[in-house]
Design a protein around this motif. Structure first.
Motif, PDB file in Angstrom:
ATOM      1  N   LEU A  35      -7.084  -8.313  47.904  1.00 22.93           N
ATOM      2  CA  LEU A  35      -8.257  -9.139  48.092  1.00 22.93           C
ATOM      3  C   LEU A  35      -8.571  -9.987  46.871  1.00 22.93           C
ATOM      4  O   LEU A  35      -8.633  -9.486  45.767  1.00 22.93           O
ATOM      5  CB  LEU A  35      -9.431  -8.226  48.393  1.00 22.93           C
ATOM      6  N   PHE A  36      -8.795 -11.254  47.119  1.00 23.69           N
ATOM      7  CA  PHE A  36      -9.229 -12.176  46.080  1.00 23.69           C
ATOM      8  C   PHE A  36      -8.199 -12.365  44.984  1.00 23.69           C
ATOM      9  O   PHE A  36      -8.461 -12.971  43.970  1.00 23.69           O
ATOM     10  CB  PHE A  36     -10.516 -11.708  45.387  1.00 23.69           C
ATOM     11  N   ILE A  37      -7.053 -11.795  45.134  1.00 23.16           N
ATOM     12  CA  ILE A  37      -6.115 -11.979  44.042  1.00 23.16           C
ATOM     13  C   ILE A  37      -5.640 -13.405  44.073  1.00 23.16           C
ATOM     14  O   ILE A  37      -5.487 -13.992  45.115  1.00 23.16           O
ATOM     15  CB  ILE A  37      -4.874 -11.068  44.132  1.00 23.16           C
ATOM     16  N   ALA A 172     -18.063 -18.579  46.472  1.00 16.43           N
ATOM     17  CA  ALA A 172     -18.554 -18.766  45.105  1.00 16.43           C
ATOM     18  C   ALA A 172     -17.639 -18.073  44.086  1.00 16.43           C
ATOM     19  O   ALA A 172     -17.393 -18.590  42.996  1.00 16.43           O
ATOM     20  CB  ALA A 172     -19.988 -18.237  44.988  1.00 16.43           C
ATOM     21  N   HIS A 173     -17.119 -16.902  44.470  1.00 14.50           N
ATOM     22  CA  HIS A 173     -16.190 -16.176  43.589  1.00 14.50           C
ATOM     23  C   HIS A 173     -14.901 -16.985  43.375  1.00 14.50           C
ATOM     24  O   HIS A 173     -14.444 -17.145  42.247  1.00 14.50           O
ATOM     25  CB  HIS A 173     -15.862 -14.798  44.190  1.00 14.50           C
ATOM     26  N   GLU A 174     -14.346 -17.498  44.463  1.00 13.46           N
ATOM     27  CA  GLU A 174     -13.109 -18.286  44.335  1.00 13.46           C
ATOM     28  C   GLU A 174     -13.359 -19.562  43.525  1.00 13.46           C
ATOM     29  O   GLU A 174     -12.517 -19.982  42.732  1.00 13.46           O
ATOM     30  CB  GLU A 174     -12.523 -18.627  45.705  1.00 13.46           C
ATOM     31  N   GLY A 176     -15.451 -19.705  41.228  1.00  9.36           N
ATOM     32  CA  GLY A 176     -15.542 -19.196  39.853  1.00  9.36           C
ATOM     33  C   GLY A 176     -14.176 -19.216  39.182  1.00  9.36           C
ATOM     34  O   GLY A 176     -14.042 -19.537  37.998  1.00  9.36           O
ATOM     35  N   HIS A 177     -13.136 -18.881  39.954  1.00 12.58           N
ATOM     36  CA  HIS A 177     -11.778 -18.950  39.403  1.00 12.58           C
ATOM     37  C   HIS A 177     -11.403 -20.396  39.077  1.00 12.58           C
ATOM     38  O   HIS A 177     -10.672 -20.656  38.123  1.00 12.58           O
ATOM     39  CB  HIS A 177     -10.764 -18.375  40.399  1.00 12.58           C
ATOM     40  N   HIS A 178     -11.909 -21.311  39.871  1.00 12.73           N
ATOM     41  CA  HIS A 178     -11.640 -22.726  39.584  1.00 12.73           C
ATOM     42  C   HIS A 178     -12.281 -23.117  38.244  1.00 12.73           C
ATOM     43  O   HIS A 178     -11.659 -23.812  37.433  1.00 12.73           O
ATOM     44  CB  HIS A 178     -12.168 -23.597  40.721  1.00 12.73           C
ATOM     45  N   LEU A 207     -11.200 -11.097  34.096  1.00 19.14           N
ATOM     46  CA  LEU A 207     -11.161 -12.413  34.751  1.00 19.14           C
ATOM     47  C   LEU A 207     -11.896 -12.360  36.104  1.00 19.14           C
ATOM     48  O   LEU A 207     -12.674 -13.256  36.437  1.00 19.14           O
ATOM     49  CB  LEU A 207      -9.688 -12.802  34.951  1.00 19.14           C
ATOM     50  N   GLU A 208     -11.651 -11.305  36.850  1.00 11.67           N
ATOM     51  CA  GLU A 208     -12.300 -11.153  38.159  1.00 11.67           C
ATOM     52  C   GLU A 208     -13.808 -10.970  38.022  1.00 11.67           C
ATOM     53  O   GLU A 208     -14.582 -11.542  38.778  1.00 11.67           O
ATOM     54  CB  GLU A 208     -11.695  -9.969  38.922  1.00 11.67           C
ATOM     55  N   LEU A 209     -14.199 -10.147  37.045  1.00  9.12           N
ATOM     56  CA  LEU A 209     -15.638  -9.910  36.862  1.00  9.12           C
ATOM     57  C   LEU A 209     -16.331 -11.185  36.404  1.00  9.12           C
ATOM     58  O   LEU A 209     -17.471 -11.452  36.773  1.00  9.12           O
ATOM     59  CB  LEU A 209     -15.872  -8.770  35.858  1.00  9.12           C
ATOM     60  N   THR A 264      -7.502  -3.868  39.108  1.00  8.69           N
ATOM     61  CA  THR A 264      -7.242  -5.253  38.709  1.00  8.69           C
ATOM     62  C   THR A 264      -8.481  -6.130  38.888  1.00  8.69           C
ATOM     63  O   THR A 264      -8.552  -7.232  38.380  1.00  8.69           O
ATOM     64  CB  THR A 264      -6.103  -5.872  39.551  1.00  8.69           C
ATOM     65  N   HIS A 265      -9.457  -5.644  39.633  1.00  8.50           N
ATOM     66  CA  HIS A 265     -10.646  -6.453  39.916  1.00  8.50           C
ATOM     67  C   HIS A 265     -11.951  -5.850  39.406  1.00  8.50           C
ATOM     68  O   HIS A 265     -12.950  -6.543  39.308  1.00  8.50           O
ATOM     69  CB  HIS A 265     -10.792  -6.680  41.418  1.00  8.50           C
ATOM     70  N   GLY A 266     -11.936  -4.568  39.114  1.00 10.93           N
ATOM     71  CA  GLY A 266     -13.154  -3.901  38.664  1.00 10.93           C
ATOM     72  C   GLY A 266     -13.743  -3.029  39.755  1.00 10.93           C
ATOM     73  O   GLY A 266     -13.467  -3.217  40.937  1.00 10.93           O
TER      74      GLY A 266
HETATM   75 ZN   LIG Z   1     -10.822 -13.176  42.214  1.00  5.29          ZN
END
Ligand SMILES: [Zn+2]
Length: 292
Positions: A35-37, A172-174, A176-178, A207-209, A264-266
């Motif tokens: 997920l979200f990776i 919003a999370h994705e 955030g990666h941008h 990075l994920e947090l 890997t994501h918290g």
């Molecule tokens: Zn992510």
């Protein structure tokens, strides 16, 4: 969640549904681990992830204008935002870009919005081939968010992340990666991970947090500026979505045990916490998840 207007702008959106490639899709469900990776996707993509790389669509040319114009027509009909998940997501994407454009402008900077692509089953990206199973992800080389809408249903069924605001959180999370790509954070972290492989997971979690924290910042700014109106119940949905995709919860569901070393994501707690940090501060500078 109420929007300040009902216009849906499909600029920057690609509709690649029904163009799934030859990737064999295994039995559903387990893929949610990813997920979200986007890191993993990027790693799998390997050497051919050149910035601005050419996307080679499968099953024919991407009829970007045609597909997007269908979306545009449908999403601008009465009540479409409430009725259709894709229209809702595009609307959230619009509001995210509006807020960050303003926020960057305040400090004299230009914001470059990410692209958004809807797909089903499998998709070719600047990060290589990806299947739906990895969940929504952001690909740094082509600066685009990829979402299989079917995944959102899975999120709801498997992890109980209910409600529309949970979907907004994902977007919003994705995004955030941008921001991490625009700020150069992603590049630095990637380099640090290569230099110190033993810290790979720890850096990935940070990075994920941080992306969760940026999502919180967005929700605060969007609320303040009146782009969206968010109720307390909706905020709870967002926090629950953040927690639902914590590594501990996902591992518990899929493996029946929790192994913090492989996070890997918290954890659920961490993800909730950092969303809240962003939400209460409203400043990206408070999202330093790399300290300690
Ligand atoms: Zn992510």
């Amino acid at each position: 969640m109420q929007f300040d207007d009902q216009n849906v702008d499909v600029g920057g959106v690609q509709d690649r549904r029904g163009m799934g490639g030859p990737i064999a899709i295994g039995g559903g469900g387990v893929g949610i681990v990813g997920l979200f990776i986007y890191l993993l996707v990027a790693v799998l993509g390997g050497g051919n992830a050149d910035p601005g790389g050419q996307l080679v669509p499968q099953g024919g040319q991407v009829e970007e204008t045609g597909a997007s114009s269908d979306l545009k027509t449908r999403c601008n009909t009465d009540g479409a935002i409430e009725k259709y998940d894709d229209c809702y997501l595009v609307k959230v994407y619009n509001e995210i870009n509006e807020v960050w454009t303003d926020e960057f402008a305040r400090s004299g900077n230009d914001y470059r919005p990410p692209g958004l692509a809807f797909f089903t089953q499998a998709v070719s990206t600047g990060c290589g081939q990806a299947s739906s199973q990895v969940g929504p992800f952001y690909c740094p080389p082509d600066e685009r968010i990829y979402i299989d809408i079917g995944f959102l249903e899975q999120l709801q069924q498997q992890f109980g992340a209910q409600g529309r605001y949970a979907q907004a959180y994902i977007m919003a999370h994705e995004s955030g990666h941008h921001l991490q790509t625009l700020f150069g954070t992603e590049r630095k972290v990637r380099a640090a991970q290569q230099a110190e492989p033993s810290r790979q997971n720890e850096l990935s979690v940070a990075l994920e947090l941080q992306a969760d924290c940026y999502a919180g910042v967005w929700s605060r700014l969007a609320d303040e500026r009146g782009n969206v109106t968010i109720t307390d119940a909706e905020l709870d949905q967002a926090l629950e979505a953040a927690a639902a995709v914590g590594d501990d919860r996902i591992q518990q569901k899929t493996q029946g045990r929790v192994d913090p070393e492989s996070f890997t994501h918290g954890s659920a707690e961490q993800r909730k916490k950092w969303f809240q940090v962003g939400r209460s501060s409203g400043a990206v500078n408070d999202c330093n998840t790399f300290n300690g």
